[in-house]
Design a protein around this motif. Structure first.
Motif, PDB file in Angstrom:
ATOM      1  N   ILE A 156      47.847  38.544  40.176  1.00 14.93           N
ATOM      2  CA  ILE A 156      46.964  38.301  41.323  1.00 14.93           C
ATOM      3  C   ILE A 156      45.562  38.829  41.028  1.00 14.93           C
ATOM      4  O   ILE A 156      44.555  38.167  41.311  1.00 14.93           O
ATOM      5  CB  ILE A 156      47.538  38.947  42.594  1.00 14.93           C
ATOM      6  CG1 ILE A 156      48.806  38.218  43.029  1.00 14.93           C
ATOM      7  CG2 ILE A 156      46.511  38.943  43.733  1.00 14.93           C
ATOM      8  CD1 ILE A 156      49.601  38.944  44.099  1.00 14.93           C
ATOM      9  N   VAL A 157      45.483  40.027  40.462  1.00 15.89           N
ATOM     10  CA  VAL A 157      44.172  40.605  40.142  1.00 15.89           C
ATOM     11  C   VAL A 157      43.409  39.690  39.202  1.00 15.89           C
ATOM     12  O   VAL A 157      42.231  39.372  39.429  1.00 15.89           O
ATOM     13  CB  VAL A 157      44.332  42.005  39.517  1.00 15.89           C
ATOM     14  CG1 VAL A 157      43.003  42.484  38.943  1.00 15.89           C
ATOM     15  CG2 VAL A 157      44.840  42.998  40.547  1.00 15.89           C
ATOM     16  N   ARG A 158      44.061  39.237  38.148  1.00 17.57           N
ATOM     17  CA  ARG A 158      43.372  38.394  37.165  1.00 17.57           C
ATOM     18  C   ARG A 158      42.991  37.031  37.749  1.00 17.57           C
ATOM     19  O   ARG A 158      41.982  36.442  37.362  1.00 17.57           O
ATOM     20  CB  ARG A 158      44.232  38.229  35.916  1.00 17.57           C
ATOM     21  CG  ARG A 158      44.356  39.525  35.113  1.00 17.57           C
ATOM     22  CD  ARG A 158      45.042  39.315  33.781  1.00 17.57           C
ATOM     23  NE  ARG A 158      45.086  40.545  33.002  1.00 17.57           N
ATOM     24  CZ  ARG A 158      44.089  41.003  32.256  1.00 17.57           C
ATOM     25  NH1 ARG A 158      42.963  40.312  32.189  1.00 17.57           N
ATOM     26  NH2 ARG A 158      44.212  42.123  31.580  1.00 17.57           N
ATOM     27  N   ALA A 159      43.778  36.554  38.692  1.00 18.59           N
ATOM     28  CA  ALA A 159      43.471  35.258  39.309  1.00 18.59           C
ATOM     29  C   ALA A 159      42.294  35.359  40.274  1.00 18.59           C
ATOM     30  O   ALA A 159      41.497  34.413  40.402  1.00 18.59           O
ATOM     31  CB  ALA A 159      44.697  34.725  40.038  1.00 18.59           C
ATOM     32  N   GLU A 160      42.163  36.474  40.963  1.00 21.69           N
ATOM     33  CA  GLU A 160      41.154  36.594  42.008  1.00 21.69           C
ATOM     34  C   GLU A 160      39.860  37.269  41.572  1.00 21.69           C
ATOM     35  O   GLU A 160      38.820  37.079  42.207  1.00 21.69           O
ATOM     36  CB  GLU A 160      41.735  37.372  43.200  1.00 21.69           C
ATOM     37  CG  GLU A 160      42.880  36.659  43.890  1.00 21.69           C
ATOM     38  CD  GLU A 160      43.334  37.383  45.148  1.00 21.69           C
ATOM     39  OE1 GLU A 160      42.670  38.359  45.557  1.00 21.69           O
ATOM     40  OE2 GLU A 160      44.352  36.963  45.720  1.00 21.69           O
ATOM     41  N   ALA A 161      39.903  38.054  40.509  1.00 15.14           N
ATOM     42  CA  ALA A 161      38.729  38.822  40.106  1.00 15.14           C
ATOM     43  C   ALA A 161      37.852  38.038  39.145  1.00 15.14           C
ATOM     44  O   ALA A 161      38.356  37.281  38.305  1.00 15.14           O
ATOM     45  CB  ALA A 161      39.157  40.134  39.456  1.00 15.14           C
ATOM     46  N   GLU A 162      36.559  38.209  39.254  1.00 13.96           N
ATOM     47  CA  GLU A 162      35.596  37.602  38.339  1.00 13.96           C
ATOM     48  C   GLU A 162      35.236  38.642  37.281  1.00 13.96           C
ATOM     49  O   GLU A 162      34.597  39.656  37.582  1.00 13.96           O
ATOM     50  CB  GLU A 162      34.346  37.172  39.105  1.00 13.96           C
ATOM     51  CG  GLU A 162      33.238  36.620  38.224  1.00 13.96           C
ATOM     52  CD  GLU A 162      33.709  35.499  37.305  1.00 13.96           C
ATOM     53  OE1 GLU A 162      33.590  35.678  36.068  1.00 13.96           O
ATOM     54  OE2 GLU A 162      34.200  34.478  37.815  1.00 13.96           O
ATOM     55  N   ASP A 188      36.495  42.576  44.302  1.00 14.03           N
ATOM     56  CA  ASP A 188      35.057  42.422  44.073  1.00 14.03           C
ATOM     57  C   ASP A 188      34.467  43.607  43.311  1.00 14.03           C
ATOM     58  O   ASP A 188      33.271  43.628  43.021  1.00 14.03           O
ATOM     59  CB  ASP A 188      34.316  42.257  45.400  1.00 14.03           C
ATOM     60  CG  ASP A 188      34.378  43.509  46.270  1.00 14.03           C
ATOM     61  OD1 ASP A 188      35.418  44.199  46.232  1.00 14.03           O
ATOM     62  OD2 ASP A 188      33.402  43.789  46.982  1.00 14.03           O
ATOM     63  N   LEU A 189      35.276  44.584  42.954  1.00 13.79           N
ATOM     64  CA  LEU A 189      34.772  45.799  42.318  1.00 13.79           C
ATOM     65  C   LEU A 189      33.981  45.533  41.032  1.00 13.79           C
ATOM     66  O   LEU A 189      32.967  46.209  40.804  1.00 13.79           O
ATOM     67  CB  LEU A 189      35.933  46.752  42.027  1.00 13.79           C
ATOM     68  CG  LEU A 189      35.522  48.151  41.579  1.00 13.79           C
ATOM     69  CD1 LEU A 189      35.021  48.967  42.765  1.00 13.79           C
ATOM     70  CD2 LEU A 189      36.687  48.862  40.902  1.00 13.79           C
ATOM     71  N   PRO A 190      34.384  44.593  40.169  1.00  8.80           N
ATOM     72  CA  PRO A 190      33.664  44.426  38.896  1.00  8.80           C
ATOM     73  C   PRO A 190      32.171  44.152  39.044  1.00  8.80           C
ATOM     74  O   PRO A 190      31.402  44.493  38.142  1.00  8.80           O
ATOM     75  CB  PRO A 190      34.385  43.231  38.251  1.00  8.80           C
ATOM     76  CG  PRO A 190      35.774  43.323  38.778  1.00  8.80           C
ATOM     77  CD  PRO A 190      35.604  43.766  40.201  1.00  8.80           C
ATOM     78  N   ARG A 191      31.757  43.582  40.150  1.00  6.80           N
ATOM     79  CA  ARG A 191      30.322  43.297  40.301  1.00  6.80           C
ATOM     80  C   ARG A 191      29.508  44.583  40.431  1.00  6.80           C
ATOM     81  O   ARG A 191      28.291  44.579  40.221  1.00  6.80           O
ATOM     82  CB  ARG A 191      30.080  42.403  41.511  1.00  6.80           C
ATOM     83  CG  ARG A 191      30.233  43.086  42.860  1.00  6.80           C
ATOM     84  CD  ARG A 191      30.101  42.115  43.997  1.00  6.80           C
ATOM     85  NE  ARG A 191      30.162  42.788  45.302  1.00  6.80           N
ATOM     86  CZ  ARG A 191      30.376  42.163  46.453  1.00  6.80           C
ATOM     87  NH1 ARG A 191      30.551  40.846  46.462  1.00  6.80           N
ATOM     88  NH2 ARG A 191      30.408  42.831  47.585  1.00  6.80           N
ATOM     89  N   ASP A 192      30.160  45.699  40.775  1.00  8.14           N
ATOM     90  CA  ASP A 192      29.461  46.967  40.921  1.00  8.14           C
ATOM     91  C   ASP A 192      29.677  47.900  39.730  1.00  8.14           C
ATOM     92  O   ASP A 192      29.225  49.053  39.764  1.00  8.14           O
ATOM     93  CB  ASP A 192      29.910  47.684  42.200  1.00  8.14           C
ATOM     94  CG  ASP A 192      29.356  47.037  43.458  1.00  8.14           C
ATOM     95  OD1 ASP A 192      28.286  46.406  43.374  1.00  8.14           O
ATOM     96  OD2 ASP A 192      29.992  47.163  44.516  1.00  8.14           O
ATOM     97  N   LEU A 193      30.345  47.442  38.698  1.00  6.58           N
ATOM     98  CA  LEU A 193      30.536  48.279  37.519  1.00  6.58           C
ATOM     99  C   LEU A 193      29.265  48.303  36.670  1.00  6.58           C
ATOM    100  O   LEU A 193      28.563  47.299  36.551  1.00  6.58           O
ATOM    101  CB  LEU A 193      31.698  47.767  36.671  1.00  6.58           C
ATOM    102  CG  LEU A 193      33.103  47.914  37.256  1.00  6.58           C
ATOM    103  CD1 LEU A 193      34.132  47.337  36.288  1.00  6.58           C
ATOM    104  CD2 LEU A 193      33.413  49.371  37.554  1.00  6.58           C
TER     105      LEU A 193
END
Length: 226
Positions: free
Chosen positions: A33-39, A62-67
């Protein structure tokens, strides 16, 4: 008035619930699910497993956009762990979330927040216990991994120690959380002029679970000990 007597369940209360009970299936489905939904396309390939672990720890796809990260963060982590370094944590929750079996046997996980000397040291320095506890890292800080999952003051004090000529960690994972100083402390880490490799989640978000997840994910890339 309260009573310890058991209460009768409502007539329409369910007797059981339908949910996944197989641990392996839960694990597979969660990461699917994480891999399907995360960019993740904007991240270096080497950081994809770390980002996935971070999302799994907090439930926010949506966390990766703030990494934010330094280019050498994964290489720095592997080198530090392979050198059997120390992992310094600002709070016990971070330390307890780290999977020891993923670290080399000689790698210590250290949290000094509850050291008996810390309250008096904090009073003398005019700062928080979290920041004062960082002072106790000095002798072993060089080449270490630092995981900050709670206190912005700990991260600020760490950077001040390095700026004053103190020892330099090999890597800092910045996941300070909260509304006062959290975002600012992580921006200071991103802008650090000392060449310290880093990985942070910008803004107010963070927490012990994410800091521990970052350590676990980066350590997962180590070759297994013989």
């Amino acid at each position: 008035m309260t009573t310890d007597a058991p209460q009768d369940a409502p007539q329409d209360a369910p007797k059981s619930y339908t949910y996944e009970k197989d641990p392996a299936a839960i694990y597979r489905q969660s990461f699917s699910i994480v891999r399907a939904e995360a960019e993740l396309s904007h991240l270096p390939e080497a950081l994809h497993p770390v980002a996935v672990r971070l999302i799994h720890a907090c439930g926010m796809t949506d966390l990766p956009r703030d990494l934010a990260w330094s280019d050498d963060v994964t290489d720095a982590a592997l080198e530090a762990f392979q050198n059997a370094t120390q992992v310094f944590c600002d709070v016990e929750m971070v330390a307890h979330g780290i999977i020891r079996s993923r670290l080399p046997k000689a790698c210590d996980v250290i949290c000094t927040l509850n050291d008996v000397s810390v309250p008096e040291l904090a009073k003398r320095l005019g700062t928080t216990r979290s920041a004062a506890a960082v002072e106790l890292w000095r002798e072993r800080l060089e080449g270490s991994v630092v995981a900050i999952g709670n206190a912005p003051t700990a991260l600020f004090h760490l950077l001040e120690m390095v700026a004053a000529g103190g020892p330099r960690p090999a890597l800092v994972l910045g996941f300070a959380v909260g509304f006062v100083g959290a975002a600012e402390s992580k921006e200071a880490l991103i802008a650090n002029p000392f060449g310290i490799p880093y990985l942070v989640v910008k803004g107010r978000r963070g927490g012990s679970a994410m800091a521990a997840a970052a350590v676990n994910a980066l350590a997962a890339g180590l070759p297994e000990e013989g």
